[in-house]
Motif scaffolding. Sequence first.
Motif, short mmCIF file in Angstrom:
data_model
loop_
_atom_site.label_atom_id
_atom_site.label_comp_id
_atom_site.label_asym_id
_atom_site.label_seq_id
_atom_site.Cartn_x
_atom_site.Cartn_y
_atom_site.Cartn_z
N ASN A 1 -12.04 1.90 -0.39
CA ASN A 1 -11.48 1.62 0.61
C ASN A 1 -9.99 1.08 0.65
O ASN A 1 -9.03 1.08 1.44
CB ASN A 1 -12.11 0.84 1.53
CG ASN A 1 -13.33 1.56 2.14
OD1 ASN A 1 -13.46 2.56 2.16
ND2 ASN A 1 -14.44 0.77 2.21
N GLU A 35 -8.00 2.32 -2.38
CA GLU A 35 -7.40 3.48 -3.03
C GLU A 35 -6.49 4.13 -2.15
O GLU A 35 -6.88 4.54 -1.00
CB GLU A 35 -8.23 4.25 -3.85
CG GLU A 35 -9.25 3.44 -4.87
CD GLU A 35 -8.69 3.41 -6.35
OE1 GLU A 35 -7.26 3.50 -6.38
OE2 GLU A 35 -9.41 3.23 -7.06
N GLY A 36 -5.20 4.11 -2.51
CA GLY A 36 -4.42 5.02 -1.66
C GLY A 36 -3.71 4.32 -0.57
O GLY A 36 -2.75 4.95 0.11
N ASN A 37 -4.25 3.06 -0.37
CA ASN A 37 -3.40 2.50 0.84
C ASN A 37 -2.37 1.66 0.40
O ASN A 37 -2.55 0.36 -0.32
CB ASN A 37 -4.46 1.67 1.52
CG ASN A 37 -4.10 1.07 3.04
OD1 ASN A 37 -2.75 0.93 3.30
ND2 ASN A 37 -4.83 1.18 3.85
N PRO A 38 -0.99 1.81 0.88
CA PRO A 38 -0.17 1.03 0.10
C PRO A 38 -0.13 -0.47 0.75
O PRO A 38 0.66 -1.45 0.18
CB PRO A 38 1.19 1.71 0.85
CG PRO A 38 0.81 2.41 2.24
CD PRO A 38 -0.75 2.92 1.90
N GLN A 72 -0.86 -3.26 -1.77
CA GLN A 72 0.13 -3.98 -2.62
C GLN A 72 0.06 -5.25 -2.21
O GLN A 72 0.41 -6.25 -3.18
CB GLN A 72 1.49 -3.24 -2.47
CG GLN A 72 2.49 -3.73 -3.40
CD GLN A 72 2.00 -3.41 -4.98
OE1 GLN A 72 1.67 -2.29 -5.11
NE2 GLN A 72 2.13 -4.50 -5.73
N PRO A 124 5.04 -1.90 -2.52
CA PRO A 124 4.05 -1.18 -1.73
C PRO A 124 4.14 0.40 -1.69
O PRO A 124 3.52 1.29 -1.47
CB PRO A 124 3.93 -1.65 -0.34
CG PRO A 124 5.03 -2.27 0.04
CD PRO A 124 5.67 -2.95 -1.39
N GLN A 171 2.71 2.96 -3.82
CA GLN A 171 1.43 3.82 -3.29
C GLN A 171 1.67 5.04 -3.31
O GLN A 171 0.65 5.97 -3.60
CB GLN A 171 0.83 3.08 -2.33
CG GLN A 171 -0.63 3.39 -1.93
CD GLN A 171 -1.51 2.97 -3.12
OE1 GLN A 171 -1.60 1.76 -3.71
NE2 GLN A 171 -2.25 4.12 -3.45
N ASP A 183 -0.61 8.07 -5.47
CA ASP A 183 -1.34 9.02 -4.72
C ASP A 183 -0.97 10.38 -5.01
O ASP A 183 -2.05 11.28 -4.89
CB ASP A 183 -1.26 8.73 -3.44
CG ASP A 183 -1.84 7.39 -2.87
OD1 ASP A 183 -2.87 6.80 -3.70
OD2 ASP A 183 -1.62 6.80 -1.71
#
Lengths: 712, 712
Positions: free
Chosen positions: A592, A594-597, A600, B597, B600, B604
């Motif tokens: 959940n 992974e891939g969410n900026p 950071q 951020p 990301q 991705d």
Amino acid sequence: MALLVWVYLLKRMALIIFVMRYNVHKLLLTILFGVGVLSVMASVKKLEVTSPSGGIKVEFFLQGKGEAAYRVLYNAKPVIETSTLGFDFQGEPSIKEGLAITSSAITEFNETWEMPWGEQLKVVNHYKQLKVTLAEKAGKKRTFSLVFRVFDDGIGFRYEFPKQASMGKVVITDENTQFKLTGNHLVWWQPGDWDIYEHLYNTTRFTDIDAISKRNHPNLAQTYIPENAVNTPVTMKTDDGVYLSFHEAALYNYAGITLKVDTTNLMMQSELVGNSKNIKVVTATPFNTPWRTIQITDRAGELIESKLILNLNEPNKLGDVSYVKPTKYVGIWWEMHLGKASWDMASGKHGATTENAKKYIDFAAKNNIHGLLVEGWNAGWEHWIGFEDREGVFDFVTPYPDYDINEVIRYGKEKGVALIMHHETSAATQTYDKQLDTAFAFMQKLDVHAVKTGYVGKILPKGEYHHGQYMVNHYQRVLDMGAKYKVAINAHEPIMATGIRRTYPNFIAREGLRGQEFNAWASDGGNMPEHLTIVPFTRMLAGPIDYTPGIFDIKLKPWKPNNQVNNTLAQQLALYVVLYSPVQMAADLPENYEGNPAFQFIRDVAVDWQESKVLNGEIGDYVTIARKERNGNRWFVGSVTDENARTLTINLDFLDAGKKYTATVYADGKDADWDKNPISFKIENFTVDSSSVLNLNLAPGGGAAISIVPVK
Amino acid sequence: MALLVWVYLLKRMALIIFVMRYNVHKLLLTILFGVGVLSVMASVKKLEVTSPSGGIKVEFFLQGKGEAAYRVLYNAKPVIETSTLGFDFQGEPSIKEGLAITSSAITEFNETWEMPWGEQLKVVNHYKQLKVTLAEKAGKKRTFSLVFRVFDDGIGFRYEFPKQASMGKVVITDENTQFKLTGNHLVWWQPGDWDIYEHLYNTTRFTDIDAISKRNHPNLAQTYIPENAVNTPVTMKTDDGVYLSFHEAALYNYAGITLKVDTTNLMMQSELVGNSKNIKVVTATPFNTPWRTIQITDRAGELIESKLILNLNEPNKLGDVSYVKPTKYVGIWWEMHLGKASWDMASGKHGATTENAKKYIDFAAKNNIHGLLVEGWNAGWEHWIGFEDREGVFDFVTPYPDYDINEVIRYGKEKGVALIMHHETSAATQTYDKQLDTAFAFMQKLDVHAVKTGYVGKILPKGEYHHGQYMVNHYQRVLDMGAKYKVAINAHEPIMATGIRRTYPNFIAREGLRGQEFNAWASDGGNMPEHLTIVPFTRMLAGPIDYTPGIFDIKLKPWKPNNQVNNTLAQQLALYVVLYSPVQMAADLPENYEGNPAFQFIRDVAVDWQESKVLNGEIGDYVTIARKERNGNRWFVGSVTDENARTLTINLDFLDAGKKYTATVYADGKDADWDKNPISFKIENFTVDSSSVLNLNLAPGGGAAISIVPVK
């Protein structure tokens, strides 16, 4: 007219105290100045002591038939009206009346000490103290002192019983410490539950407190609310805009406190947590009670900034605690609460496998996270909640066959991720006590230096409660064992923190509140948006909170169609700053994040702080906290709101003047809403300096998190 | 009236072609339908062939004294006016006049083939072909065919010379293929440099093309612009709104093309790259020239979508190329361009150390990046640019003593990061040719499957140029060696791509343009904002570009106070989608990504695509491309603008209908500007579906990158 004879002995002395930090030893010079010793030769009408700046005043006096009483004033207006003090004992007369003052002394103390880890590096501990020694004029002539320490942000007082012939073993059935309020204040309270702190906070006028109505919550593993009382910290606001918070400090070998509510007389009175025999405390002279504390401020945020409760604790007794490492951590944990995995193996979906642990380690290693909690690693979880006979089930050295603990530790070390041990006792305290040395020696052997303990269920032996003296002493034995084997303790289902982390800096965190997991399954809908705007002003005043923030899959899809986290994603980020803990979980499933900026922010956010400032806040509405990392120059800001959207203007004047910073703001998206659109966020960056002002638009149930990094 | 006799032989046949992808073998059924064979028995005035849909028509005819000529019409209007075709030879008469048509045939071909990696999985290759065989009516009676393939998005034609007694060895001094324009179009061009493609593009009317003025650029290691010609691809727009782009396909054993500009007659004529002896091509019959291509569209974006150049190449000759892995990579590279480190060891700041490589590996492993390029790893860099005698300096198997290549490979493997080899030849091609087998066997031994080659400086042997036949054949030898040892080639200072990646899918990428590094040190200020709005419509039509995007430290602090990247950070992100390559560098220093951020998006973004769509675009102004990942359902969108801010409205109708997605938009901040505030960005997320529309606000020199992920 009474005769008053005052003798002042003024002297100046210097104390040198060594305060040990985990990585540096610093020499602090503390000066005890203005020491006055007041001797009273005859009856005294009223003793007074003020805070160093004079804003708070405590009056002590005897009233009626020689009853010990006190009053507290703030800016010359009473905030605690005349309240009396005393005890009931088993088989002995109460201490109540017929008292005389035999001596008193006012001293002033001012030191600055350093926290080995914490919300800030340096803590000023400045108070004036009134110590009044009392004795019964007749009968057993028992004697004790009342010690009031008056700080600029509140007071603490305790009873000190010296060793005395007429008082050896002591069985306390009631401590009768009163707090008489000056009005029908607005109160943020939870019921005085002897067994759990995992209630939502209620916001009512004092006269509307109804703890009894909170009995039998369907989602609490154990609960016992014997009367209309509240747990502490309990916080209130007067109609004059004064904030008061009541709690205790330095709880050792004593029962936890609740405050019984007398709505007719606007009175609260200590109701210690007892056991089924109605015994509260068994002790012997000499002993001191914990400090009874009242934080008093005219700005809500100052409650959070106050270090009064820590200051009322003794300095570090453990010396070097370099094994206590503030850290972010992940865990095989949330997937159990979602029902994706299980603690036990019989279920066929055992979470704590070697493979799964490695998955989390890989994720942590990639993301500046250095701890891994693995729950359900040890045999016994098939016989846990729901069983009466829980003694002898768990041990703390036997992994399930699909969990190779040595390999997990080895793999974690290779990747810079330390295992956090887990000891779920299922409240079978005698089993745990017996195995304690073995369990901790096992951790030493494995080079593991942190453990999360758990006490789900009704305490065994039956008749004891989580917050009673028996458990206070049990938790202390675990803490001592941690000190012996260099293990930091993060206790769940704990006794409430009372600042003893100052003395035992291996007590890193506790639960002791309605944590994130209630959002996963509570039948009442979970933690409503206002929850985390109250917690910082109540529970958090006691100490570090292991809330386990950072759920990004707010709607808990596909696991929990009928539950959700009742905040926006941006608020989940803000919690890493708002809720202080040296251990902060990134609680959600790796997939959940992974891939969410927005992740950071979790990667970046510090867990140990040089200083902390509450920029704004109203209890139950919103709060914004800024913290500067230790050993670095980054600042992090967290802001949370309740169910109401609001715009908060943040002044960055805490930044170093003349320096440029990049502020990255993780905020709610334009259409964000904790229920309708909780994952809408936006991230923006700005070049800022100490003259900058940021406007934060918080969505309903929303928040904002900001990292502020010096421009190179 | 001429007699026309048409014989149609219609037949239908099925071809089964096995196309090997690196992880799956797919069976493609391709159908050749509608084959017409046209036999011409007598002299013919005009042969015509149209594209399958009829929009484009090619007319072929003999004119004057038997001169071969053609004309191209688009929507019934000429886009290429009558242009003639022919050759000059050394020691042989030119082929120019006196030709007769001996036969002609029109066929139609339609197949769908699969790219083992690429912008899309399936490529439709549908054209009608006119093959005209010509013979000299007198003299040597040499014969050759002209083959025109007419697609719906343009045409390709080539000369095919059969083996013939009167034409054995052939020394071409000029190929005289004309392209007569129909107006003074707006042209995006760079000079016809025989040695480099690293010029900025110029935007002028055709008659204002002045390649000579581009001579002697101070920042080019080698350059040779003999006359007023342009390199291809060269792209233009007519005043009627038709887009034309000229290039070539399937360049083997021949010289690269430039197009000589005749501003008086609005004529371009092929000017092959030669050598100092003025020889262009030495060959022998049978041989074919490369295809001369003209892409013709009325929408600029269709130029990018067109696969005409690939379709004019032969199918995969290598079979299984599963060792070719599309990947993101980091590298010890940018730090040299910044002057932080150096390729050579004598400088005292050698970049390619074992320790530094491990630092990059650690960073890559954490961030979904699976390749590491290490430049300056092999001995010899002390004797590189600026030396005449560069043969024999480099070998490709001897690391510097501070670089343990085995350990770097071992460590990288452990962390899932594969080494990308680096071969800088310093254009000393004979040394490289001699060592080629050794160098590639060394890679095989090390289990390394990709190499970046480099040819900085003037070609050795002297008198050859990067784009001439000698080098075309050299690059091909390297490619063949790669195929032998299962190594993918990423050539810098290459010959321009001509679609041969279809046939040799181990040719993964090339430079062949003014890349990111010019921003670090070019004395002309680097790549101006419009650069990357022209490149997609020019250089990118040739094939994958190793531009090395992703610089976050736009102002290059503290290394390069007088240089900067002339885009916003958001545009740097957008380039991962806009600029197609199966190898995409995250070019900046790891420390410039940490904590941001926006990184990301780089984590991705996919590097291999199922489909690609150009959503909008005008050459030199802006372009937006959407690509769907292979083996997944995520879409990524990149949008870039020139020096002008603009708002682009993106329609998401390419998404699956009825499906919900989360779109995370990485956009320019409100006050972003490539010069004044290049790192201002904002990240927002939205729930979207195929009916959604996004408004992208692009700053001057800005961009936007979007990831679109299905809601689970």
